[in-house]
Design a protein around this motif. Structure first.
Motif, PDB file in Angstrom:
ATOM      1  N   PRO A  21       0.804  -1.235   0.000  1.00 19.53           N
ATOM      2  CA  PRO A  21       0.000   0.000   0.000  1.00 19.53           C
ATOM      3  C   PRO A  21       0.836   1.284   0.000  1.00 19.53           C
ATOM      4  CG  PRO A  21       0.232  -0.753   2.240  1.00 19.53           C
ATOM      5  CD  PRO A  21       0.991  -1.753   1.379  1.00 19.53           C
ATOM      6  N   LEU A  22       2.125   1.152  -0.175  1.00 15.65           N
ATOM      7  CA  LEU A  22       3.029   2.293  -0.047  1.00 15.65           C
ATOM      8  C   LEU A  22       2.791   3.333  -1.133  1.00 15.65           C
ATOM      9  CD1 LEU A  22       5.416   3.024   1.848  1.00 15.65           C
ATOM     10  CD2 LEU A  22       6.935   2.044   0.143  1.00 15.65           C
ATOM     11  N   TRP A  23       2.655   2.883  -2.377  1.00 14.49           N
ATOM     12  CA  TRP A  23       2.644   3.816  -3.492  1.00 14.49           C
ATOM     13  C   TRP A  23       1.379   4.663  -3.558  1.00 14.49           C
ATOM     14  CZ3 TRP A  23       5.722   5.318  -7.750  1.00 14.49           C
ATOM     15  CH2 TRP A  23       7.069   4.950  -7.613  1.00 14.49           C
ATOM     16  N   THR A  52       1.892  10.109  -5.324  1.00 17.64           N
ATOM     17  CA  THR A  52       1.335  11.313  -5.934  1.00 17.64           C
ATOM     18  C   THR A  52       1.344  12.482  -4.965  1.00 17.64           C
ATOM     19  OG1 THR A  52      -0.003   9.964  -7.433  1.00 17.64           O
ATOM     20  CG2 THR A  52      -0.689  12.247  -7.127  1.00 17.64           C
ATOM     21  N   GLN A  53       1.196  12.197  -3.677  1.00 14.47           N
ATOM     22  CA  GLN A  53       1.325  13.269  -2.680  1.00 14.47           C
ATOM     23  C   GLN A  53       2.737  13.861  -2.705  1.00 14.47           C
ATOM     24  OE1 GLN A  53      -0.612  14.880  -0.671  1.00 14.47           O
ATOM     25  NE2 GLN A  53      -2.489  13.707  -0.404  1.00 14.47           N
ATOM     26  N   ALA A  54       3.746  12.998  -2.860  1.00 15.68           N
ATOM     27  CA  ALA A  54       5.127  13.488  -2.921  1.00 15.68           C
ATOM     28  C   ALA A  54       5.354  14.316  -4.183  1.00 15.68           C
ATOM     29  CB  ALA A  54       6.108  12.318  -2.862  1.00 15.68           C
ATOM     30  N   ILE A  55       4.739  13.916  -5.306  1.00 15.74           N
ATOM     31  CA  ILE A  55       4.830  14.721  -6.529  1.00 15.74           C
ATOM     32  C   ILE A  55       4.255  16.113  -6.270  1.00 15.74           C
ATOM     33  CG2 ILE A  55       4.055  14.973  -8.908  1.00 15.74           C
ATOM     34  CD1 ILE A  55       3.879  11.914  -9.067  1.00 15.74           C
ATOM     35  N   ALA A  56       3.050  16.149  -5.704  1.00 17.31           N
ATOM     36  CA  ALA A  56       2.380  17.428  -5.476  1.00 17.31           C
ATOM     37  C   ALA A  56       3.190  18.320  -4.540  1.00 17.31           C
ATOM     38  CB  ALA A  56       0.987  17.177  -4.895  1.00 17.31           C
ATOM     39  N   HIS A  57       3.744  17.719  -3.504  1.00 17.24           N
ATOM     40  CA  HIS A  57       4.553  18.494  -2.555  1.00 17.24           C
ATOM     41  C   HIS A  57       5.784  19.076  -3.253  1.00 17.24           C
ATOM     42  CE1 HIS A  57       6.142  19.764   1.268  1.00 17.24           C
ATOM     43  NE2 HIS A  57       7.247  19.054   1.101  1.00 17.24           N
ATOM     44  N   THR A  58       6.397  18.292  -4.123  1.00 15.56           N
ATOM     45  CA  THR A  58       7.558  18.774  -4.873  1.00 15.56           C
ATOM     46  C   THR A  58       7.173  19.945  -5.765  1.00 15.56           C
ATOM     47  OG1 THR A  58       8.419  16.515  -4.878  1.00 15.56           O
ATOM     48  CG2 THR A  58       9.430  18.071  -6.409  1.00 15.56           C
ATOM     49  N   LEU A  59       6.032  19.851  -6.440  1.00 14.60           N
ATOM     50  CA  LEU A  59       5.567  20.950  -7.277  1.00 14.60           C
ATOM     51  C   LEU A  59       5.412  22.230  -6.464  1.00 14.60           C
ATOM     52  CD1 LEU A  59       2.821  19.103  -9.387  1.00 14.60           C
ATOM     53  CD2 LEU A  59       5.174  19.621 -10.077  1.00 14.60           C
ATOM     54  N   GLY A  89      12.657   6.518   2.031  1.00 10.74           N
ATOM     55  CA  GLY A  89      13.390   6.344   0.787  1.00 10.74           C
ATOM     56  C   GLY A  89      12.516   6.618  -0.414  1.00 10.74           C
ATOM     57  N   LEU A  90      11.250   6.161  -0.369  1.00 11.60           N
ATOM     58  CA  LEU A  90      10.322   6.411  -1.464  1.00 11.60           C
ATOM     59  C   LEU A  90       9.990   7.900  -1.570  1.00 11.60           C
ATOM     60  CD1 LEU A  90       8.395   5.453  -3.691  1.00 11.60           C
ATOM     61  CD2 LEU A  90       6.641   5.179  -1.922  1.00 11.60           C
ATOM     62  N   ILE A  91       9.615   8.508  -0.461  1.00 10.46           N
ATOM     63  CA  ILE A  91       9.265   9.933  -0.494  1.00 10.46           C
ATOM     64  C   ILE A  91      10.451  10.750  -0.994  1.00 10.46           C
ATOM     65  CG2 ILE A  91       8.603  11.924   0.908  1.00 10.46           C
ATOM     66  CD1 ILE A  91       7.194   9.875   2.794  1.00 10.46           C
ATOM     67  N   TRP A 120       7.973  18.667   4.605  1.00  6.89           N
ATOM     68  CA  TRP A 120       7.034  17.532   4.533  1.00  6.89           C
ATOM     69  C   TRP A 120       6.447  17.249   5.910  1.00  6.89           C
ATOM     70  CZ3 TRP A 120       5.017  14.307   0.746  1.00  6.89           C
ATOM     71  CH2 TRP A 120       4.422  13.124   1.187  1.00  6.89           C
ATOM     72  N   GLU A 121       7.297  17.128   6.908  1.00  6.01           N
ATOM     73  CA  GLU A 121       6.839  16.863   8.271  1.00  6.01           C
ATOM     74  C   GLU A 121       7.934  17.252   9.250  1.00  6.01           C
ATOM     75  OE1 GLU A 121       6.158  12.629   8.139  1.00  6.01           O
ATOM     76  OE2 GLU A 121       8.141  12.177   8.944  1.00  6.01           O
ATOM     77  N   GLU A 122       7.577  17.340  10.518  1.00  6.56           N
ATOM     78  CA  GLU A 122       8.539  17.673  11.570  1.00  6.56           C
ATOM     79  C   GLU A 122       9.604  16.583  11.664  1.00  6.56           C
ATOM     80  OE1 GLU A 122       9.715  20.535  14.349  1.00  6.56           O
ATOM     81  OE2 GLU A 122       7.890  20.557  13.130  1.00  6.56           O
ATOM     82  N   ASP A 123      10.862  17.010  11.765  1.00  8.70           N
ATOM     83  CA  ASP A 123      12.000  16.093  11.950  1.00  8.70           C
ATOM     84  C   ASP A 123      12.112  15.075  10.813  1.00  8.70           C
ATOM     85  OD1 ASP A 123      12.695  17.313  14.399  1.00  8.70           O
ATOM     86  OD2 ASP A 123      11.247  16.070  15.466  1.00  8.70           O
ATOM     87  N   TYR A 124      11.886  15.510   9.598  1.00  7.34           N
ATOM     88  CA  TYR A 124      12.052  14.609   8.456  1.00  7.34           C
ATOM     89  C   TYR A 124      13.509  14.150   8.402  1.00  7.34           C
ATOM     90  CZ  TYR A 124      11.710  12.650   3.767  1.00  7.34           C
ATOM     91  OH  TYR A 124      11.733  11.793   2.700  1.00  7.34           O
ATOM     92  N   PRO A 125      13.765  12.837   8.262  1.00  5.04           N
ATOM     93  CA  PRO A 125      15.140  12.318   8.317  1.00  5.04           C
ATOM     94  C   PRO A 125      15.888  12.463   6.995  1.00  5.04           C
ATOM     95  CG  PRO A 125      13.614  10.497   8.059  1.00  5.04           C
ATOM     96  CD  PRO A 125      12.755  11.741   8.170  1.00  5.04           C
ATOM     97  N   SER A 126      16.213  13.686   6.613  1.00  3.90           N
ATOM     98  CA  SER A 126      16.939  13.914   5.358  1.00  3.90           C
ATOM     99  C   SER A 126      18.324  13.281   5.415  1.00  3.90           C
ATOM    100  CB  SER A 126      17.071  15.412   5.084  1.00  3.90           C
ATOM    101  OG  SER A 126      15.821  16.010   4.870  1.00  3.90           O
ATOM    102  N   ARG A 127      18.716  12.602   4.337  1.00  6.20           N
ATOM    103  CA  ARG A 127      20.038  11.979   4.265  1.00  6.20           C
ATOM    104  C   ARG A 127      21.120  13.003   3.995  1.00  6.20           C
ATOM    105  NH1 ARG A 127      20.422   8.308  -0.295  1.00  6.20           N
ATOM    106  NH2 ARG A 127      22.477   7.867   0.559  1.00  6.20           N
ATOM    107  N   ARG A 128      20.801  13.980   3.151  1.00  5.74           N
ATOM    108  CA  ARG A 128      21.818  14.942   2.730  1.00  5.74           C
ATOM    109  C   ARG A 128      21.291  16.356   2.924  1.00  5.74           C
ATOM    110  NH1 ARG A 128      22.463  11.076  -2.089  1.00  5.74           N
ATOM    111  NH2 ARG A 128      24.412   9.973  -1.662  1.00  5.74           N
ATOM    112  N   GLY A 129      22.226  17.263   3.171  1.00  7.98           N
ATOM    113  CA  GLY A 129      21.862  18.667   3.340  1.00  7.98           C
ATOM    114  C   GLY A 129      22.390  19.250   4.625  1.00  7.98           C
ATOM    115  N   GLU A 130      22.276  18.497   5.730  1.00 10.41           N
ATOM    116  CA  GLU A 130      22.788  18.986   7.008  1.00 10.41           C
ATOM    117  C   GLU A 130      24.317  18.972   6.992  1.00 10.41           C
ATOM    118  OE1 GLU A 130      21.620  20.390   9.555  1.00 10.41           O
ATOM    119  OE2 GLU A 130      19.463  20.148   9.338  1.00 10.41           O
TER     120      GLU A 130
END
Length: 797
Positions: free
Chosen positions: A360-362, A367-374, A424-426, A468-478
């Motif tokens: 049920p992941l996708w 599509t929510q991740a697409i919209a957020h990126t836009l 990873g998907l988001i 996206w949300e509080e404390d999102y675990p970004s891999r890169r950037g920090e």
């Protein structure tokens, strides 16, 4: 250490003017190693094509290449057969004798430069999958077989294939402003994802006998011809991606009639390939409050169970794109959402295509991740200009093309998924959809400068994830996440050709994204950075920027000299390691001799006696036996104020100007903080001042503090309160590699350790004896339990 200041005119002027003093060591070779020298020696000279402000010049040009393509997929053999008509418009000031086309799939041939130039893998840690793929590459050939090259009238054109490049010789030079037509026919074998990996692949599902095709690099694409490099015909060796020309596309894709096709562009013959229900759902999705199914999971399951020998042709059109990709399968679930973003009149059709194995992941996140990126990318750059944005789940883990991207993460077979899979998907969808901005619209040179698309995109991905949300675990950037890599020896500068990078993810993604984050948060500030970055993005929409255009634009739009920053972060492998080496405390020496004497006596009394003084105190003295040896100097205290000192003070006080007397009435503390640059990379200096009253204050000094000595500098801080300690980089914003030297006075570094069992392993003789016993039991027909996982007997010889 506390010291008292002499009353100098320089200090008085500094205090009255509200200034802080920077004291730096001079360097004898300052000019040769000056990290603040300008980048003009490295950047191309400005001209009519690219001006000195970093914008396209008044003579800027780029080629126009339009495509009309027909492609057919043989679902039984996974072979593609195609024909294209290319209209090439020469907008350059040069006459062209030939045209170069990219055949990037030729790197999937067994004799390609990519294979021949590849280094040996680590044979000592070879996996089953790795060996199977290695052996498959010996025989599999996914190269494009070019069967015909002709002009618009069908006359054959001489052509030469050079590994991943195709040269088409023109009968007459193509003059500036003129156009020509080239027709090319070709076919090729799709690579199975479980045998030969790549940016394009076909995935086979043994359970139901179906395929997912993710099709990229599938047609001869015109190589770029630019004002910077001329023909950009550098061979594709597998890492450096693609430098392409913008144009308009009409593509007819023939696939099995029960397939669903996702593609760059807009479907123009929906009535021929979609059912009435699907067309109705698409119309409803344009105004839906959330994503809705166009093909439901149940319909996809029913579809994948049937199969057909009939075909259908899907026709897509795309305007002003630099590439074209598509995907096809009868397994696809399809959802869509007409999403509205600020600055765009019509809704953008955000869509996802995925098999039941993605649920049920996708359906929940894609599509929510697409919209957020836009939303977020449009906010930081420019509004998304295309009508659709698509995410497809298939064999390619993460790859981007105009309006469409391929993404890999799936849940477990039971439908559960880990936190890593979810984010990873988001994250990969945000990243790959974000590539529509960099480099699909801001058309940077990926084959030469990978960081200009991957690094900039990873930076905006970080900004998007954080919304996206509080404390999102970004891999890169920090910045803290990049400190270890930046202090390692196994690296090359960011400004390194894509094929020569040692650690691709860290160099091309992580470090440039970190650099931009440091630039935004610490060097420029968010307001200035965001304006300058948006200026760069909008200046170069649908155009081809180079590194100098970014560097110059960021300075042009902000009025901040950043040459030191680009030089250090992008042209060197230096890292940030700032040590707070010392701190001295000064106070103004009292003018009143009595006050000064009392302070001096108090400090003397507070001193710790030496060991010799302590032990000698009990030894009998001659003066005890002969008191007459004691005289004036035995009772005179040189620190006490004398009447003459007091008279001199009174006279001096009469001569002082009012503002000079006012200085002596102050009670400021003067702290000289010594800083050492151990890593070599210049950085602003964020300091946390910890006061004796328990409060803290953060101050930030610009990188220009290092301008007279990049190795060591001292900074004066004037304070009304006493400072107990100072801490460099309290919020981990500079990518500092060694935090143990960031505080003064130094503190004990607290850590913990674990205790581990150390079981004694069996020696080879014991294990051989067990094997004999096991063999005897098997010979006797006794049941023998499976061994625990052990190394072979001879493995520790």
């Amino acid at each position: 250490m506390r010291r008292y200041l002499n009353r100098s005119p320089l200090l008085a002027a500094a205090l009255l003017g509200g200034l802080n003093l920077a004291v730096a060591q001079d360097s004898s070779d300052a000019h040769a190693s000056d990290p603040f020298r300008q980048l003009e020696e490295l950047l191309p000279t400005a001209n009519g094509y690219r001006n000195a402000a970093g914008a396209p010049g008044h003579e800027y040009w780029q080629q126009q290449v339009d495509h009309d393509i027909r492609i057919a997929l043989d679902d039984a053999t996974q072979r593609m057969t195609g024909a294209e008509t290319v209209t090439y418009k020469n907008n350059s000031p040069d006459a062209l004798d030939y045209l170069w086309f990219q055949l990037d799939n030729n790197n999937l041939g067994p004799a390609s430069g990519s294979v021949l130039a590849g280094a040996a893998p680590n044979m000592k840690s070879m996996s089953y999958t790795g060996l199977r793929r290695l052996l498959a590459r010996r025989t599999f050939d996914g190269s494009l077989d070019v069967t015909q090259v002709a002009d618009g009238a069908g006359n054959a054109l001489h052509h030469v294939v050079v590994d991943t490049m195709l040269r088409v010789d023109l009968p007459d030079p193509l003059a500036p402003g003129a156009a020509t037509v080239v027709k090319i026919d070709w076919n090729y074998q799709m690579n199975r994802s479980d045998e030969v990996g790549g940016r394009t692949a076909a995935e086979y599902f043994e359970e139901d006998g179906n395929w997912i095709y993710e099709v990229a690099h599938w047609f001869p694409r015109a190589a770029a011809y630019t004002d910077v490099h001329g023909w950009h015909n550098k061979q594709f060796l597998g890492s450096g991606e693609f430098t392409l020309e913008f144009g308009n596309y009409r593509v007819a894709i023939t696939v099995p009639a029960d397939h669903i096709v996702a593609s760059t562009g807009v479907l123009v013959n929906a009535e021929d390939v979609l059912t009435d229900a699907q067309r109705q759902r698409l119309a409803e999705a344009m105004d839906a409050p959330e994503p809705m199914f166009i093909v439901t999971p149940d319909e996809a399951l029913e579809n994948q169970a049937e199969g057909t020998d009939e075909t259908a042709t899907w026709i897509f059109e795309a305007e002003n794109v630099r590439d074209f990709a598509w995907s096809s399968s009868r397994k696809f679930i399809w959802d869509a959402w007409g999403y509205r973003i600020e600055g765009v009149e019509e809704p953008i059709l955000a869509m996802s295509y995925y098999p039941i194995e993605g649920e049920p992941l996708w359906s929940r996140y894609s599509t929510q991740a697409i919209a957020h990126t836009l939303d977020i990318y449009s906010k930081f750059t420019f509004p998304y200009p295309y009508p659709v944005a698509i995410s497809v789940n298939g064999p390619v883990g993460g790859m981007e093309y105009p309006m469409i991207c391929f993404n890999g993460p799936r849940p477990e077979e039971d439908g559960t998924y880990t936190k890593r899979t979810k984010y990873g998907l988001i994250g990969v969808i945000i990243h790959e959809v974000g590539h529509n901005w960099f480099p699909m619209i801001v058309n940077s040179d990926e084959r030469q400068w990978t960081w200009m698309d991957e690094g900039l995109n990873t930076f905006v991905q970080y900004l998007t994830e954080q919304e996206w949300e509080e404390d999102y675990p970004s891999r890169r950037g920090e910045p803290a996440n990049m400190a270890t890599y930046m202090s390692s020896e196994n690296q090359v500068p960011i400004m390194t050709n894509s094929e020569s990078i040692l650690q691709f993810g860290n160099n091309a993604y992580g470090k440039p994204a970190t650099a931009l984050n440091v630039l935004r948060e610490t060097v420029m500030g968010r307001e200035l950075f965001d304006f300058a970055f948006k200026t760069y993005s909008r200046r170069w929409m649908f155009k081809r920027p180079m590194p100098g255009d970014l560097f110059r634009t960021m300075e042009d739009a902000s009025a901040i000299d950043l040459d030191w920053f680009w030089r250090g972060w992008f042209y060197t492998t230096n890292h940030v390691d700032i040590a707070v080496a010392g701190m001295e405390h000064f106070q103004l020496e009292p003018l009143d001799p009595t006050e000064g004497a009392n302070l001096a006596i108090s400090e003397r009394d507070e001193r710790t006696d030496t060991l010799g003084t302590i032990r000698n105190a009990s030894i009998p003295k001659r003066s005890d036996r002969f008191p007459e040896l004691l005289d004036f100097y035995n009772v005179f205290d040189a620190l006490e104020a004398t009447p003459a000192d007091i008279r001199a003070f009174d006279k001096k006080l009469e001569k002082l100007e009012p503002e000079e007397r006012a200085l002596h009435a102050t009670s400021f503390h003067y702290y000289v903080i010594d800083l050492e640059n151990l890593g070599g990379l210049l950085t602003p200096i964020p300091l946390e001042l910890r006061y004796a009253d328990g409060t803290t204050e953060k101050v930030v000094f610009p990188a220009e503090l290092w301008r007279r000595s990049p190795e060591a500098v001292s900074k004066l801080i004037v304070s009304e309160r006493e400072i107990d300690s100072v801490l460099f980089d309290p919020n981990r914003e500079t990518a500092d590699a060694d935090v143990t030297n960031n505080e003064y006075p130094p503190v004990v570094v607290n850590s913990r350790f674990k205790l581990f069992d150390s079981p004694k392993s069996k020696n080879p003789m014991q294990r051989a004896r067990e094997e004999e016993e096991r063999a005897a039991k098997e010979a006797a027909g006794e049941t023998v339990e499976d061994d625990e996982e052990l190394e072979p007997v001879g493995s520790n010889r």
